[in-house]
Scaffold this motif. Structure first.
Motif, PDB file in Angstrom:
ATOM      1  N   TYR A 196       7.139  14.919  -6.293  1.00 37.15           N
ATOM      2  CA  TYR A 196       8.364  14.172  -6.031  1.00 37.15           C
ATOM      3  C   TYR A 196       8.957  14.481  -4.667  1.00 37.15           C
ATOM      4  N   ALA A 197       8.768  15.696  -4.190  1.00 36.66           N
ATOM      5  CA  ALA A 197       9.280  16.028  -2.863  1.00 36.66           C
ATOM      6  C   ALA A 197       8.582  15.197  -1.792  1.00 36.66           C
ATOM      7  N   LEU A 198       7.259  15.102  -1.878  1.00 40.51           N
ATOM      8  CA  LEU A 198       6.516  14.287  -0.921  1.00 40.51           C
ATOM      9  C   LEU A 198       6.819  12.808  -1.099  1.00 40.51           C
ATOM     10  N   ALA A 199       7.031  12.383  -2.342  1.00 42.52           N
ATOM     11  CA  ALA A 199       7.361  10.978  -2.589  1.00 42.52           C
ATOM     12  C   ALA A 199       8.697  10.619  -1.945  1.00 42.52           C
ATOM     13  N   PHE A 200       9.668  11.521  -2.029  1.00 43.12           N
ATOM     14  CA  PHE A 200      10.976  11.253  -1.418  1.00 43.12           C
ATOM     15  C   PHE A 200      10.870  11.246   0.100  1.00 43.12           C
ATOM     16  N   LEU A 201      10.107  12.171   0.655  1.00 42.80           N
ATOM     17  CA  LEU A 201       9.872  12.172   2.099  1.00 42.80           C
ATOM     18  C   LEU A 201       9.180  10.880   2.518  1.00 42.80           C
TER      19      LEU A 201
ATOM     20  N   LEU B 283       3.097  19.369   9.724  1.00 43.32           N
ATOM     21  CA  LEU B 283       4.361  18.797   9.261  1.00 43.32           C
ATOM     22  C   LEU B 283       4.280  18.347   7.813  1.00 43.32           C
ATOM     23  N   TYR B 284       3.117  17.849   7.401  1.00 41.48           N
ATOM     24  CA  TYR B 284       2.957  17.344   6.037  1.00 41.48           C
ATOM     25  C   TYR B 284       3.238  18.441   5.025  1.00 41.48           C
ATOM     26  N   PHE B 285       2.587  19.577   5.190  1.00 44.98           N
ATOM     27  CA  PHE B 285       2.792  20.669   4.241  1.00 44.98           C
ATOM     28  C   PHE B 285       4.114  21.393   4.490  1.00 44.98           C
ATOM     29  N   GLY B 286       4.565  21.413   5.746  1.00 43.64           N
ATOM     30  CA  GLY B 286       5.861  22.024   6.037  1.00 43.64           C
ATOM     31  C   GLY B 286       7.011  21.244   5.433  1.00 43.64           C
ATOM     32  N   TYR B 287       6.977  19.927   5.575  1.00 36.57           N
ATOM     33  CA  TYR B 287       8.014  19.100   4.987  1.00 36.57           C
ATOM     34  C   TYR B 287       7.979  19.163   3.462  1.00 36.57           C
ATOM     35  N   ASP B 288       6.780  19.303   2.896  1.00 28.30           N
ATOM     36  CA  ASP B 288       6.678  19.441   1.448  1.00 28.30           C
ATOM     37  C   ASP B 288       7.462  20.666   0.976  1.00 28.30           C
ATOM     38  N   LYS B 289       7.301  21.758   1.693  1.00 33.29           N
ATOM     39  CA  LYS B 289       8.010  22.984   1.315  1.00 33.29           C
ATOM     40  C   LYS B 289       9.511  22.841   1.530  1.00 33.29           C
ATOM     41  N   LEU B 290       9.914  22.159   2.613  1.00 38.44           N
ATOM     42  CA  LEU B 290      11.339  21.960   2.892  1.00 38.44           C
ATOM     43  C   LEU B 290      11.987  21.060   1.846  1.00 38.44           C
ATOM     44  N   PHE B 291      11.340  19.944   1.512  1.00 34.16           N
ATOM     45  CA  PHE B 291      11.941  18.993   0.590  1.00 34.16           C
ATOM     46  C   PHE B 291      11.940  19.497  -0.848  1.00 34.16           C
ATOM     47  N   GLN B 292      11.103  20.449  -1.168  1.00 31.94           N
ATOM     48  CA  GLN B 292      11.159  21.034  -2.504  1.00 31.94           C
ATOM     49  C   GLN B 292      12.485  21.748  -2.727  1.00 31.94           C
ATOM     50  N   SER B 293      13.080  22.248  -1.648  1.00 33.82           N
ATOM     51  CA  SER B 293      14.395  22.882  -1.761  1.00 33.82           C
ATOM     52  C   SER B 293      15.522  21.855  -1.778  1.00 33.82           C
ATOM     53  N   LEU B 294      15.239  20.622  -1.323  1.00 32.10           N
ATOM     54  CA  LEU B 294      16.260  19.576  -1.287  1.00 32.10           C
ATOM     55  C   LEU B 294      16.203  18.666  -2.503  1.00 32.10           C
ATOM     56  N   VAL B 295      15.010  18.466  -3.057  1.00 31.51           N
ATOM     57  CA  VAL B 295      14.830  17.567  -4.205  1.00 31.51           C
ATOM     58  C   VAL B 295      14.804  18.412  -5.477  1.00 31.51           C
ATOM     59  N   PRO B 296      15.837  18.331  -6.316  1.00 29.62           N
ATOM     60  CA  PRO B 296      15.881  19.186  -7.516  1.00 29.62           C
ATOM     61  C   PRO B 296      14.686  18.993  -8.427  1.00 29.62           C
TER      62      PRO B 296
ATOM     63  N   ALA C  68       0.826  -1.208   0.000  1.00 31.74           N
ATOM     64  CA  ALA C  68       0.000   0.000   0.000  1.00 31.74           C
ATOM     65  C   ALA C  68       0.863   1.262   0.000  1.00 31.74           C
ATOM     66  N   GLN C  69       1.902   1.276   0.823  1.00 25.65           N
ATOM     67  CA  GLN C  69       2.755   2.453   0.911  1.00 25.65           C
ATOM     68  C   GLN C  69       3.521   2.689  -0.391  1.00 25.65           C
ATOM     69  N   MET C  70       3.985   1.606  -1.023  1.00 25.00           N
ATOM     70  CA  MET C  70       4.676   1.758  -2.306  1.00 25.00           C
ATOM     71  C   MET C  70       3.718   2.288  -3.375  1.00 25.00           C
ATOM     72  N   GLY C  71       2.477   1.823  -3.342  1.00 25.86           N
ATOM     73  CA  GLY C  71       1.490   2.332  -4.281  1.00 25.86           C
ATOM     74  C   GLY C  71       1.253   3.812  -4.096  1.00 25.86           C
ATOM     75  N   PHE C  72       1.171   4.239  -2.851  1.00 21.05           N
ATOM     76  CA  PHE C  72       0.964   5.663  -2.563  1.00 21.05           C
ATOM     77  C   PHE C  72       2.161   6.484  -3.037  1.00 21.05           C
ATOM     78  N   MET C  73       3.386   5.970  -2.826  1.00 21.25           N
ATOM     79  CA  MET C  73       4.583   6.692  -3.257  1.00 21.25           C
ATOM     80  C   MET C  73       4.632   6.815  -4.781  1.00 21.25           C
ATOM     81  N   LEU C  74       4.318   5.737  -5.503  1.00 24.85           N
ATOM     82  CA  LEU C  74       4.323   5.811  -6.958  1.00 24.85           C
ATOM     83  C   LEU C  74       3.240   6.747  -7.469  1.00 24.85           C
ATOM     84  N   MET C  75       2.112   6.764  -6.797  1.00 33.50           N
ATOM     85  CA  MET C  75       1.042   7.678  -7.191  1.00 33.50           C
ATOM     86  C   MET C  75       1.495   9.125  -7.022  1.00 33.50           C
TER      87      MET C  75
END
Length: 553
Positions: free
Chosen positions: A338-343, A451-464, A324-331
């Motif tokens: 991609y930032a949320l997928a990497f997180l 945290l969900y939306f905060g991490y999204d904003k943080l990882f957008q700066s980390l994930v090219p 289930a988690q892998m399906g959610f990540m691929l979705m």
């Protein structure tokens, strides 16, 4: 894609493949001839030392990537193909690669330390060490390489080394059958990846990942062969991540030692998502590839989430959770998140490694829960009310973090996911038996959304790849959002009336996994009959049940 800020000096190129070499050397040491064999204790000592040094180097790489930015090292030329360009021993380290390498080396260090006591006295101990270290070496090389050919070789080597771990006990027929199914599914994924790599190289004239992505970005329009290549990459990722209907082997490899399950579910099965994140600019040019990821990922996430509610085995339940988690990540990758997928990849890996390595203690916890008084069924009205409240909270946090009142379509999907997650936690808080637990659930509900939306904003700066433009169809977003809304409604109905007609009608189907694995198993045995598997008779010294270790669940 973010520009490289500096290049490491050529003499430092060896540092990027130090973890792979360390793991590989220990794996080769276990293959020494009988007269020169290292003692098992020495092998374990070298394994722990290698994993600790690899972890140290990965911390250094991660610190350098975060502080100084991406680094690229172009090593010597291995060979040249006329129309495909040169194949170089090149390595790249940016935030994605550095964090992923840190994750793998950390898990490797934990699993090696755990395995030393777990496998003590096992007759297959030496073979276990060899295959474990070879798997870690292959995964580490796959992460840091900047060459598609080396990436493909490491991808296949990871699967073959893991196959040795899954077939560690040749006298266990269920384990061999599960590995037998995985072997065929993995070869299908390997062929898809090989074809995709060949198409990328032929159309761009290079196998260097940074050059391939740069040249694709400059193509307008993108030629059809590259669309086909992106679709093949997406197909290979879905197979690697054990998506429906090729998921059965992941559920049935529980015969392998528990540390192997932790390595598989926390590291190897995530590599499909890592490949999509790494090659995101190539995948996002093809709507068909994105559609494939969203549809397959969403259906796998929804169906697996319902199936896992019918399982009482801890490890099997965790396996369905991984699907289930892998399906959610691929979705998420298919939707361009991609930032949320990497997180999601990082968080799921750490959680699943802890869950499997601690699965023995979960038995005692499950027994304690059975002795506790059962909670009363929750009304469907409460489920619906919590859903509306959760969506409201998630919307407020999304506007706060986005700092705009105009919400994009992808943000709406994130609000639906976060809001329904909050609703589940709120429902759990109402079922709590004391005030302190209820307050803890409430604080968690608000914290998750922030945290969900905060991490999204943080990882957008980390994930090219998070900043590239995405072409998505609103109908695809609607499909994904409706899928998760239906999942919430069905789960709420089952919890509200666990003994009702609706639950009684659905239970046999989801307990059988909608019979999807049976269809794949029949096709597998027709292609490669099971009687061709090399079965061996059980040995007295090898027939050691996992029950003696308290982890057979």
């Amino acid at each position: 894609m973010a520009q490289l800020q500096h290049l490491w000096p050529p003499q430092s190129a060896m540092l990027l493949w130090v973890p792979s070499v360390l793991y590989l050397l220990v794996g080769l040491a276990s293959r020494l001839h009988s007269g020169r064999r290292l003692a098992i204790d020495s092998l374990w000592g070298w394994s722990r030392l290698a994993s600790l040094i690899a972890l140290f180097f990965s911390i250094a790489f991660c610190t350098d990537a975060v502080v100084h930015g991406p680094s690229l090292v172009r090593g010597p030329r291995l060979f040249a193909l006329r129309a495909f360009g040169e194949c170089r021993l090149s390595f790249q380290s940016d935030s994605v690669e550095a964090l992923m390498l840190l994750l793998v080396t950390f898990l490797g260090w934990v699993i090696v330390s755990y395995s030393r006591n777990y496998m003590a006295g096992d007759p297959e101990e030496r073979s276990y060490i060899r295959n474990l270290m070879q798997t870690l070496a292959s995964v580490s090389l796959l992460i840091v390489t900047n060459n598609l050919i080396i990436f493909l070789v490491a991808w296949v080597a990871t699967s073959l080394s893991l196959h040795g771990l899954l077939t560690l006990y040749p006298e266990r027929q269920p384990a061999l059958i599960a590995a037998h199914k995985k072997f065929l599914a993995s070869r299908l994924g390997d062929v898809a990846l090989l074809c995709g790599v060949v198409l990328l190289g032929s159309q761009t004239g290079s196998f260097e990942i940074d050059e391939v992505l740069r040249r694709i970005a400059g193509m307008h329009p993108v030629p059809p062969p590259l669309h086909l290549a992106a679709t093949l990459l997406a197909l290979s990722a879905t197979i690697k991540c054990a998506q429906l209907p090729l998921h059965g082997w992941l559920i049935q490899v529980m015969e392998a030692p528990t540390p192997v399950s932790a390595l598989l579910h926390a590291g190897v099965v995530n590599l499909g998502g890592f490949m999509l994140i790494r090659l995101a600019p190539a995948v996002t040019t093809t709507p068909i590839a994105q559609l494939l990821l969203v549809v397959v990922g969403c259906l796998t996430a929804v169906i697996s989430s319902l199936v896992m509610t019918t399982r009482i085995s801890i490890k099997v339940n965790l396996a369905w959770s991984t699907c289930a988690q892998m399906g959610f990540m691929l979705m998420e990758c298919g939707l361009g998140l991609y930032a949320l997928a990497f997180l999601h990849l990082l968080a799921h890996s750490l959680y699943k490694a802890h869950a499997f390595l601690g699965s023995g203690g979960a038995v005692q916890q499950a027994l304690l829960k059975r002795t506790a008084p059962q909670a009363k069924p929750t009304s469907m009205v409460i489920f619906i009310g919590n859903a509306f409240f959760g969506l409201l909270v998630a919307t407020c946090f999304a506007i706060q973090w986005r700092q705009t009142s105009q919400i994009e379509a992808t943000t709406v999907f994130c609000i639906v996911v976060a809001g329904l997650a909050i609703a589940v936690i709120l429902t759990a808080s109402l079922s709590a038996r004391n005030l302190s637990t209820s307050l803890l659930f409430l604080l968690s509900a608000f914290g998750i959304s922030g945290l969900y939306f905060g991490y999204d904003k943080l990882f957008q700066s980390l994930v090219p790849s998070a900043s590239i433009a995405h072409n998505y169809d609103r109908n695809v977003l609607i499909f994904a959002a409706v899928g998760f809304a239906l999942l919430y409604i069905v789960q709420g109905s089952l919890r509200a009336r666990p003994l009702g007609r609706f639950a009684a009608a659905l239970y046999p189907w989801f307990y059988a996994g909608l019979y999807l694995d049976e269809l794949f198993t029949r096709a597998t045995f027709r292609l490669w009959p099971a009687d061709q598997l090399k079965m061996t008779t059980p040995r007295r010294d090898a027939a050691r049940p996992f029950e003696s270790k308290g982890v057979a669940l």
